[in-house]
Each structure stands twice: as C-alpha cells, then as structure tokens.
Design an enzyme around this catalytic site. Structure first.
Site, PDB file in Angstrom:
ATOM      1  CG  ASP A 146     -12.096  13.513 -29.472  1.00 14.46           C
ATOM      2  OD1 ASP A 146     -13.025  14.141 -28.919  1.00 14.46           O
ATOM      3  OD2 ASP A 146     -10.966  13.382 -28.970  1.00 14.46           O
ATOM      4  CG  ASP A 162     -12.039   8.629 -30.475  1.00 16.07           C
ATOM      5  OD1 ASP A 162     -11.920   9.395 -31.433  1.00 16.07           O
ATOM      6  OD2 ASP A 162     -11.151   8.458 -29.608  1.00 16.07           O
ATOM      7  CG  ASN A 215     -16.489  11.229 -49.176  1.00 16.39           C
ATOM      8  OD1 ASN A 215     -16.089  10.957 -48.045  1.00 16.39           O
ATOM      9  ND2 ASN A 215     -16.587  10.333 -50.138  1.00 16.39           N
ATOM     10  CE1 TYR A 271      -1.774  14.241 -31.543  1.00 16.92           C
ATOM     11  CE2 TYR A 271      -2.051  15.974 -29.907  1.00 16.92           C
ATOM     12  CZ  TYR A 271      -2.179  14.651 -30.281  1.00 16.92           C
ATOM     13  OH  TYR A 271      -2.698  13.731 -29.407  1.00 16.92           O
ATOM     14  CE  LYS A 284      -0.621   9.018 -32.983  1.00 14.85           C
ATOM     15  NZ  LYS A 284       0.338   9.752 -33.789  1.00 14.85           N
ATOM     16  NE  ARG A 327       1.445  16.738 -23.191  1.00 12.82           N
ATOM     17  CZ  ARG A 327       0.932  17.952 -23.039  1.00 12.82           C
ATOM     18  NH1 ARG A 327       0.713  18.699 -24.089  1.00 12.82           N
ATOM     19  NH2 ARG A 327       0.661  18.416 -21.837  1.00 12.82           N
TER      20      ARG A 327
HETATM   21  P1  13P Z   1      -7.310  11.882 -28.395  1.00 11.51           P
HETATM   22  O1  13P Z   1      -6.713  11.731 -29.763  1.00 11.51           O
HETATM   23  O2  13P Z   1      -8.003  10.631 -27.948  1.00 11.51           O
HETATM   24  O3  13P Z   1      -8.207  13.080 -28.343  1.00 11.51           O
HETATM   25  O4  13P Z   1      -6.150  12.102 -27.373  1.00 11.51           O
HETATM   26  C1  13P Z   1      -5.371  13.247 -27.529  1.00 11.51           C
HETATM   27  C2  13P Z   1      -4.253  13.353 -26.563  1.00 11.51           C
HETATM   28  O5  13P Z   1      -3.384  14.169 -26.830  1.00 11.51           O
HETATM   29  C3  13P Z   1      -4.201  12.506 -25.371  1.00 11.51           C
HETATM   30  O6  13P Z   1      -3.120  12.820 -24.530  1.00 11.51           O
HETATM   31 MG    MG Z   2      -9.741  13.940 -27.472  1.00 10.71          MG
HETATM   32 MG    MG Z   3      -9.620   9.684 -28.815  1.00 10.88          MG
END
Ligand code: 13P
Ligand code: MG
Ligand code: MG
Ligand code: 13P
Length: 368
Positions: A15, A57, A108, A232, A235, A269
C-alpha cells in the site's frame, strides 16, 4: 525461455497510498508501476508482468528466471514502490508510502513492509494459476480457504478422485509471534493442523506441498507489518498464489471455499472482525466502514513465462449469494459497534492507538 528451465512467479505488493482514504488506488499509480515494469521486461530482468490493485493495495505480478528471494527482483519491486510513492506524495494520496517502512533497500524486500509470495517451478504442459489478493484483512485470512482446498475432501473432490492428490498435502505453518515454523502433513495430522491454524492471528499457513513428489502447490504472504514497524501502520493485506489442475486442485475446487464469507480480522482501522467478500476487480473498493474486507482473484495460464490473463475469477453471478450473505453479516456485525467480537480483543489491538487511550485512564483505577 528453455522448456525445462525453472520459472519463478513473484507476487509483491504494498500500500503506497490510498485514493480516497484507504478505499482504492489512483490510476496514475498503476500507470507508473506499469511503465517501470515495462522497462524491466524490455531489458530482460523479468519475463512478464501484470499490475493490479485490490482496494488501496498495489499488486505486482512478475515472472522471471532468477528464483525466489532474488535481490534484483526484490530491488525492482522496491524501486517501483518508491517511484509510485513519489507520485502518491505528489497527489497527497492518503498514507503515501504506508508500507514502505525503510528508507533504503537492503537486499531483500521481506521485512521492509511489502508483502511477498513467490514460488519456483518447472512450467507444466499447461500451467493454470490463481492469485488471490485481499484488502482490509491479514494473512491469517487464507488459513480457512487453504485448509479446505488442500485438506477437505468435502471441498476438493480431487483429494479422493485424483491418485496424485490422494496422499494429501503438507502445510508449512508460521508462528508469527515466536518467529518459528512447523510442517504438518494431511490427512494424518489434520487435527494438529487445525489446532494451530484456527488461531489465525498467530499461526499462518505460508506454503503447501504435494506429498507424492514434494511439488510446490501454494504460497501465501505472511508479513506482519506491526511486528516490523512496532506500531499499527495499516493491515497486512495479503496475497496467495495457487497452482491448479493435473494433480493439483481444479480451478473450481480452488474457488469453492470463497463461497463462504468467513470472518476475518481487519476492516476499519485493522481492528474489527468482518466477512471476507469475494468481488470482481472493479468492486474492490471497500467504502462501508472501510470494508467489508475484500478479496479479488486473478486467473492466469502461464505460457513460457508469459502471463496469459488475467481472468477476473469472481466476476461470476454464482458468487452473488456469497456477497449478499457477506452484506447481511456486515450489517449484523456492525450493530455491535465497539463491542467484541466485532471489535478485536485487546491483545490484537496492542499495536494500534488503543493503548494510548487506555493510558489516559490508568491513574483513575482504584483497587477493589
Ligand atoms: P489499509 O491497511 O488497507 O491501508 O487500511 C487501513 C485502515 O486502517 C482502514 O480503516
Ligand atoms: Mg491504506
Ligand atoms: Mg489495504
Ligand atoms: P484434471 O485432473 O485434468 O485437472 O481435471 C480435473 C478437472 O478439471 C475437473 O473439474
């Protein structure tokens, strides 16, 4: 490419910025990635490529003859993500460079933010592969469908009908918390396998092999961004690559488990549980509460390294009822608001900003 030489299929994703918010990717990003990879194809670094996106992504699908974990290929992907990040910054896309966790490439791409799934094989007479790409979820999302594809005869008829599959498959499982792995063999060790992979936030299937000859059947990305970044940052939206037919599960057996929109971790989130909704490419734009989590699927026939495709595998009305059920489940889950099990348990949120909120209350607790 010589007929018997080994081909590598690398799917590398990141992303690098969302349009709008975390919903989608911008066309300029995809064009930039295609330009760069076209150049690499012309100068012979890669045999072929295809660029896709799922939600926010960016997915690079590459074929080459350099093997897995190859520095040149990883550096190429890194450079693509870097120039795309520049474009994302220019457009002020959301979270520009989100998954680019390091300033400079160091040999890598694993451990630097992007997700990687690679496999090397001798191309068969016909080589159908299906690539799954998900947004708003994490690598554990593949555990259930991968188990069903390679170990459940109620899903995969080939496990009892095809002599090459009757012996079953072995599963390499990663314990992402302890940084160790184990290989378990099915059907004999099915219960042990399930005992682990049901905890899909920790034990993640990373690859699958056919037992009759050890051939690679599937690989999944297993990168956990929070373990790399220490906080964080979005994701770990995962990818999976699966070989099909002639001694592997048929394409339809690979698609079948996705007719059940199972609950996965991710969504808003990265902190909620919700159904994984299979959608065609053009519907991979999660807007409701940044979800529900999406999966797209690209089918290819590989011919001398050339990626013939993609075919948009979920662009099929036979998945309409799955999508409808996913929407019903979304509605049901959303009604829980901030309550578990819609919101993930506290341990799963340790890398989010929740601990900062709880910190504010710490002095107000009294002993009872
Ligand atoms: P992504 O991992 O797709 O960037 O989404 C993050 C997020 O917090 C969505 O609410
Ligand atoms: Mg995102
Ligand atoms: Mg994403
Ligand atoms: P193969 O064993 O040739 O892959 O055939 C299985 C099949 O396509 C049935 O759907």
């Amino acid at each position: 490419m010589a007929e018997e030489s080994r081909l590598t299929l690398s799917v590398i994703k990141a992303d690098i910025g969302g349009f709008v918010g975390h919903v989608s990717s911008h066309p300029d990003i995809l064009d930039t990635a295609k330009d760069k990879l076209n150049h690499a194809k012309e100068n012979g670094t890669i045999v072929d490529f295809h660029v896709l996106r799922c939600g926010d992504d960016l997915e690079l699908i590459l074929t080459h003859t350099k093997g897995c974990d190859n520095t040149e290929i990883h550096e190429l992907a890194w450079n693509v993500f870097s120039v795309c990040t520049e474009v994302a910054k220019e457009l002020k896309l959301y979270g520009a460079g989100q998954d680019i966790l390091s300033d400079a490439f160091s040999g890598n791409i694993k451990g630097m933010g992007p997700g990687v799934a690679e496999m090397e094989f001798v191309e068969r007479k016909s080589e159908p592969v299906v690539i799954f790409m998900a947004d708003k979820t994490s690598p554990g999302a593949w555990n259930l469908p991968i188990y069903r594809i390679f170990a459940d005869p109620f899903n995969t008829a080939g496990l009892i009908i095809d002599p090459k599959m009757c012996d079953g498959f072995s599963f390499r499982v990663l314990d992402v918390k302890e940084g160790r792995c184990i290989t378990l063999s099915c059907p004999e060790e099915m219960h042990y396998l399930l005992a682990l992979i049901g905890t899909s936030s920790r034990y993640i299937i990373s690859s699958v092999y056919r037992k009759t000859d050890g051939e690679i059947a599937a690989v999944m990305s297993t990168q956990k961004l929070s373990f790399i970044a220490g906080k964080y940052v979005g994701k770990d939206d995962p990818v999976a690559v699966i070989r099909c037919q002639s001694g592997f599960p048929a394409v339809g057996e690979v698609m079948e488990p996705f007719s059940f929109p199972h609950l996965v971790e991710g969504w808003m989130r990265g902190s909620h549980s919700g159904p994984l909704m299979p959608v065609p490419f053009y519907e991979a734009n999660p807007t409701r509460f940044d979800g529900p989590p999406r999966v797209i699927s690209a089918g290819f026939q590989i011919s001398n390294g050339r990626l013939i495709g993609p075919h948009d595998m979920f662009d099929d009305p036979s998945f309409d009822s799955t999508r409808r059920i996913a929407n019903d489940i979304s509605e049901y889950m959303r009604r829980h608001g901030p309550f578990q099990p819609h919101r993930l348990p506290e341990e799963e949120l340790e890398y989010t900003t929740l601990p900062l909120v709880l910190e504010k209350l710490k002095d107000r607790f009294q002993k009872v």
